[in-house]
Design an enzyme around this catalytic site. Sequence first.
Site, PDB file in Angstrom:
ATOM      1  N   ASP A  24      30.411  25.503  26.001  1.00 34.76           N
ATOM      2  CA  ASP A  24      31.790  25.597  25.540  1.00 34.76           C
ATOM      3  C   ASP A  24      32.631  24.689  26.440  1.00 34.76           C
ATOM      4  OD1 ASP A  24      34.104  26.605  24.212  1.00 34.76           O
ATOM      5  OD2 ASP A  24      34.369  28.087  25.799  1.00 34.76           O
ATOM      6  N   ASP A  26      36.826  25.016  27.065  1.00 35.40           N
ATOM      7  CA  ASP A  26      37.870  25.776  27.761  1.00 35.40           C
ATOM      8  C   ASP A  26      37.314  27.063  28.355  1.00 35.40           C
ATOM      9  OD1 ASP A  26      40.667  24.418  26.983  1.00 35.40           O
ATOM     10  OD2 ASP A  26      39.342  24.339  25.241  1.00 35.40           O
ATOM     11  N   ASP A 205      32.479  31.352  27.455  1.00 37.67           N
ATOM     12  CA  ASP A 205      33.294  32.417  28.041  1.00 37.67           C
ATOM     13  C   ASP A 205      34.030  33.280  27.027  1.00 37.67           C
ATOM     14  OD1 ASP A 205      35.175  30.247  27.358  1.00 37.67           O
ATOM     15  OD2 ASP A 205      36.643  31.514  28.374  1.00 37.67           O
TER      16      ASP A 205
END
Length: 257
Positions: A24, A26, A205
């Site tokens: 991922d 961000d 996240d």
Amino acid sequence: MIPSALEHVQKIARRGGRLAVFLDYDGTLTPIVGHPEDAWLSESMRETLRSLAARVPVAILSGRDLDDVRGRLHVDGIVYAGSHGFDIAGAGGLHRELGAAYLPVLEAAERELREALDEIPGAQLERKHFSVAAHYRNVDENDASKVALAVDAVAARHRELRRIDGKKVYELLPDIDWNKGKAVLWLLETLELERGNALPIFIGDDRTDEDAFRALEKRGVGILVSERPQVTAASYCLNNPEEVESFLRELIARLPA
């Protein structure tokens, strides 16, 4: 509680044949910031990704637009998947795009949601190619529910769209049976990584990354980036992007040059 990936790098590296790393953006490669446009990759992380991509297949799967995330990394030789996997591009003409037929309804949803969010101080609308995002990180806590109500009202008028929830963001995107998990599986097949007994690793996240963790539960490794314990389909955890970089460097050190 799940174990730290940093403490089990050797075990992870030895689990399968060739590794394939999916990440991922961000909150994984960069810290979460108040305004998405301010999330820039550090030069240290960029060099780490370049070193990793020189040794194993690497793909970035982000909620950001394809061009946005690609422009923030500037790393050649990796696959970029924007809009939660709805827009994929890589070397050799690799390209897959889902949801083009939904662009008119997304434009209508954008207009309606922009008007609704104008009434909520701190709310931020972000139009991406295949989704519309309503950020409420800078909204007063007492007004956060108003953002959810506004998004749900727009979604109710446009049944072709579905809502997904991220970290301080609600997003409307095409109601297609597609997510980061399906995108990872498609990439494994398209890049012919399954034939080589590859071990896919996904690091993320957010809630949207759970789709990828679930897809890889029995065939790969999921690593959640979070400082707090939470329910997850991931097998390991890392606290923050700094630990992600440390893990990747440790992984590189165990790979053939």
